[in-house]
Design an enzyme around this catalytic site. Structure first.
Site, PDB file in Angstrom:
ATOM      1  N   TYR A 176       0.944  -1.264   0.188  1.00 26.41           N
ATOM      2  CA  TYR A 176      -0.144  -0.095   0.037  1.00 26.41           C
ATOM      3  C   TYR A 176       0.944   1.258  -0.078  1.00 26.41           C
ATOM      4  O   TYR A 176       0.431   2.249  -0.501  1.00 26.41           O
ATOM      5  CB  TYR A 176      -0.834  -0.113   1.212  1.00 26.41           C
ATOM      6  N   LEU A 177       2.138   1.348   0.509  1.00 29.93           N
ATOM      7  CA  LEU A 177       2.847   2.478   0.375  1.00 29.93           C
ATOM      8  C   LEU A 177       3.458   2.662  -0.844  1.00 29.93           C
ATOM      9  O   LEU A 177       4.096   3.691  -1.294  1.00 29.93           O
ATOM     10  CB  LEU A 177       4.019   2.066   1.409  1.00 29.93           C
ATOM     11  N   LYS A 223       1.229   2.701  -3.620  1.00 30.22           N
ATOM     12  CA  LYS A 223       0.037   2.979  -4.406  1.00 30.22           C
ATOM     13  C   LYS A 223       0.162   4.448  -4.859  1.00 30.22           C
ATOM     14  O   LYS A 223       0.514   5.446  -3.639  1.00 30.22           O
ATOM     15  CB  LYS A 223      -1.022   2.669  -3.592  1.00 30.22           C
ATOM     16  N   HIS A 264      -1.713  -2.034   6.264  1.00 25.08           N
ATOM     17  CA  HIS A 264      -2.126  -1.089   5.168  1.00 25.08           C
ATOM     18  C   HIS A 264      -2.690   0.220   5.894  1.00 25.08           C
ATOM     19  O   HIS A 264      -2.208   1.354   5.461  1.00 25.08           O
ATOM     20  CB  HIS A 264      -3.138  -1.825   4.463  1.00 25.08           C
ATOM     21  N   LYS A 320     -14.567  -7.630   4.325  1.00 38.27           N
ATOM     22  CA  LYS A 320     -14.675  -8.530   3.048  1.00 38.27           C
ATOM     23  C   LYS A 320     -16.042  -8.824   2.971  1.00 38.27           C
ATOM     24  O   LYS A 320     -17.170  -8.604   3.856  1.00 38.27           O
ATOM     25  CB  LYS A 320     -13.958  -9.954   3.339  1.00 38.27           C
ATOM     26  N   THR A 356     -10.458  13.725 -10.927  1.00 38.96           N
ATOM     27  CA  THR A 356     -10.124  12.388 -11.058  1.00 38.96           C
ATOM     28  C   THR A 356      -9.241  12.132 -11.905  1.00 38.96           C
ATOM     29  O   THR A 356      -9.076  12.603 -13.096  1.00 38.96           O
ATOM     30  CB  THR A 356     -11.763  12.010 -11.625  1.00 38.96           C
TER      31      THR A 356
END
Length: 362
Positions: free
Chosen positions: A46-47, A49, A107, A205, A269
């Site tokens: 995640y680091l 992303k 995360h 989940k 976006t």
């Protein structure tokens, strides 16, 4: 390991980095006998992303955010990870760790650090990691009162076979398992900037959507002059996935003759603003960092220790013989209602009135 002139040794270690503070410390001490800290690269994808790395630029590259990034203006910070599918046959592996170890302790906590940390003296890796450790040291260890745990059940009316099955219906999951597939935790950073602001980490989940985001909710406007119920809280949202975006929920005048306020957004976006630009995969970025010798986006030993200090007492309580039974929630929903209740009790105001109206295909 002996260093050889003109050569380097860099070891990538994938999570899990232990199962609790004790096992993590044993692993770290073992690694310390073999490698120096500058040779260890504990990887948390995640680091790598785009939007997670953008947090540093958003926070410290824009003058407008600095004065309001504190407990005087922010009501709550929500960091979310949701998946619209279940364990899909991986229940045996998942049951050993649960959602807290799988997602929240690593995360989401890493994202929280980047959101809450003070401005580092430079963009050097150690300066950034120093500030992340300071944040973690200020976080109070979690108790059962700070969390809501859930486990999904099948939806008899589900449209897919997977959605009709609950977590315990997975043949690889032990019978009667009490492992949580959903968790919401409210953390407090007890320092001058953040004391009293809930950092709400939630992950699950078999929920209603796929989403990972950071949501900064600001406090109500003081001295409201508009009719009751018109004004909604401003929010700054950094969407990690799907479809990277930064948008700010704000109030504006309703178009037309009357003067009234309605929710809208300032929208960045990425698919629109950076059309055609290829976003590297998180692992691509991080493995390149290893080759370059940059540890900016990797977890340091003391950082890992503090992360486990926060979660270990809770995990031991949850997994004890008298631990709580997770609350059942239906496949394809937001999660347990009790999670929303706790978030609201701690200061988050969810209205559900805002509608995202992007013209871009995500």
């Amino acid at each position: 390991m002996t260093k050889v002139a003109g050569c380097w040794t860099r070891v990538i270690i994938e999570k899990p980095f232990g199962k609790d503070l004790d096992s993590s410390e044993k692993l770290s001490k073992h690694l310390a006998k073999l490698f120096t800290e500058d040779q260890l690269y504990r990887i948390d994808h995640y680091l790598g992303k785009e939007m997670v790395q953008n947090l540093l630029c958003m926070r410290f590259g824009n003058r407008i955010f600095g004065p309001v990034w504190n407990r005087d203006n922010i009501a709550a910070v929500v960091i979310t990870f949701k998946e619209p599918f279940g364990t899909q046959g991986r229940g045996g592996y998942f049951d050993e760790f649960g959602i807290i170890r799988d997602v929240m302790q690593n995360h989401l906590l890493q994202i929280m650090c980047l959101t809450a940390m003070e401005k580092p003296v430079s963009m050097a890796a150690e300066d950034i990691r120093d500030e992340k450790v300071k944040v973690l040291k200020a976080v109070t260890a979690l108790t059962l009162d700070d969390v809501v745990l859930g486990q999904y059940q099948g939806d008899p009316d589900g449209k897919t076979e997977d959605s009709k099955k609950g977590y315990r219906d997975d043949p690889t999951v032990p019978k009667g398992s009490k492992t949580a597939t959903y968790a919401l935790a409210c953390l407090n950073v007890a320092n001058e900037r953040w004391d009293g602001v809930p950092f709400i980490l939630k992950c699950g989940k078999a929920t209603n959507e796929r989403k990972a985001e950071v949501r900064i909710q600001f406090k109500d406007v003081p001295g409201n002059i508009f009719p009751d119920g018109q004004l909604k809280r401003n929010e700054l949202v950094m969407r990690v996935q799907p479809g990277e975006a930064v948008y700010c929920k704000m109030m504006t005048k309703v178009p037309g003759m009357a003067i009234g306020a309605e929710e809208t957004e300032l929208d960045l976006t990425y698919n629109h603003r950076y059309e055609g630009v290829k976003m590297p995969d998180a692992y691509e970025r991080l493995i390149l960092d290893v080759f370059l010798g940059s540890q900016m986006h990797f977890v340091r030993t003391d950082e890992l220790r503090e992360a486990w200090r926060i979660f270990t007492p809770l995990l031991h309580t949850v997994e004890s013989a008298g631990g709580p039974t997770p609350i059942a929630y239906k496949y394809g929903t937001r999660g347990p209602k009790e999670a929303d209740d706790l978030a609201r009790k701690r200061g988050l105001l969810y209205t559900g009135t805002y509608q995202w109206k992007s013209l871009n295909k995500l």
